[in-house]
Design an enzyme around this catalytic site. Structure first.
Site, PDB file in Angstrom:
ATOM      1  N   CYS A  62       0.840  -1.202   0.000  1.00 50.04           N
ATOM      2  CA  CYS A  62       0.000   0.000   0.000  1.00 50.04           C
ATOM      3  C   CYS A  62       0.875   1.252   0.000  1.00 50.04           C
ATOM      4  CB  CYS A  62      -0.913   0.014   1.230  1.00 50.04           C
ATOM      5  SG  CYS A  62      -2.375  -1.009   1.061  1.00 50.04           S
ATOM      6  N   ASP A 112     -11.707  -7.763  21.381  1.00 47.35           N
ATOM      7  CA  ASP A 112     -10.808  -7.863  22.530  1.00 47.35           C
ATOM      8  C   ASP A 112     -11.470  -7.365  23.811  1.00 47.35           C
ATOM      9  OD1 ASP A 112      -8.114  -8.149  23.815  1.00 47.35           O
ATOM     10  OD2 ASP A 112      -8.330  -5.969  23.980  1.00 47.35           O
TER      11      ASP A 112
END
Length: 291
Positions: A62, A112
């Site tokens: 990228c 998480d």
């Protein structure tokens, strides 16, 4: 990495979404901001924004891009939360991966922060996908909807890259204002587009601008302003080009630099505007602009 150095900057937007499935009591914890680790939605939003800004460090191929906007929003449902990331930039390549990365990291952060409150199998991050992309060649098209005839008087032998549906008639002439005037007079109204190549510099024989400018009935200064701006970011010599553009009767006349690279860069810079212009003139339905 792919070379994007010859692509024009444009305003680019990407929107990506993802879904985190979770038990109803976990969705309520998101709504109230009361997980063991704190407010999960706010934390995940920051994580997603940071991820968008650092995508080039996470995905090897990228390009690093200036991120002008990155945001993460949510829609809370009974047993899932939809994550929506929007990223915007002005750059030669798009921000799809930045938006997808923002969704992914925001979703992992929620995962998480919810995992202490349920079993692992109760959580599932799913359907991370691109919903919208705008800008670049997918939005500012570089291909005409109908074929266009163009004449290109060359003041010296050059090979130009043809783009879009353009039937080209090349003619090579000497550095002669008289020959150029005669050719313009002969071809105006027969070709919607006439491109001259060469004679826009500051040499003693560079008289294309002086020859054509008095004939222009409606100038379009923005075309060559865009061309010079594009070229200036690639070579400081672009500032010396005196190219002009405008209509002589029904023909659009554009004066390109004589160098192969200069002519190529000029066309890259103005091609989306030309495609839009000719599609509008022919009353062909188009996206954006004066519809």
């Amino acid at each position: 990495m792919k070379n994007v150095g010859m692509k024009a900057d444009s305003y680019r937007t990407a929107v990506a979404t993802g879904i985190l499935y979770a038990p109803a009591h976990c969705i309520e914890l998101l709504r109230t901001g009361n997980t063991e680790k704190g407010d999960a939605l706010k934390t995940a939003r920051i994580a997603g924004i940071l991820a968008a800004k650092r995508t080039d460090e996470l995905i090897p191929l990228c390009h690093p891009l200036p991120i002008y906007r990155a945001d993460v929003e949510y829609e809370l449902h009974e047993q899932h939360v939809e994550i929506i990331a929007t990223v915007e930039t002005i750059a030669p390549t798009g921000v799809e991966m930045e938006a997808l990365t923002a969704v992914s990291l925001a979703g992992l952060t929620l995962y998480d922060m919810l995992k202490p409150h349920c079993e692992p199998e109760d959580l599932c991050l799913d359907q991370c996908k691109l919903q919208l992309k705008k800008g670049g060649k997918s939005h500012f098209t570089r291909t005409l909807k109908q074929t266009l005839s163009a004449s290109i008087p060359l003041l010296q032998e050059k090979n130009l890259i043809q783009q879009g549906k353009i039937q080209v008639n090349y003619q090579v002439i000497a550095d002669s204002p008289e020959q150029l005037l005669a050719l313009i007079e002969q071809q105006k109204n027969h070709y919607p587009l006439i491109l001259t190549v060469g004679g826009t510099g500051l040499g003693p024989k560079d008289l294309t601008v002086e020859t054509i400018q008095p004939l222009l009935q409606r100038e379009i200064p923005g075309l060559m302003e865009a061309s010079r701006s594009f070229g200036q970011r690639r070579t400081p010599y672009a500032a010396l080009s005196r190219g002009i553009a405008g209509y002589i009767d029904t023909s659009l006349v554009i004066t390109l630099p004589g160098s192969r690279q200069g002519a190529k860069e000029s066309l890259i810079a103005i091609l989306p505007a030309l495609v839009h212009l000719f599609d509008v003139q022919k009353n062909i339905p188009h996206v954006g602009g004066y519809q």
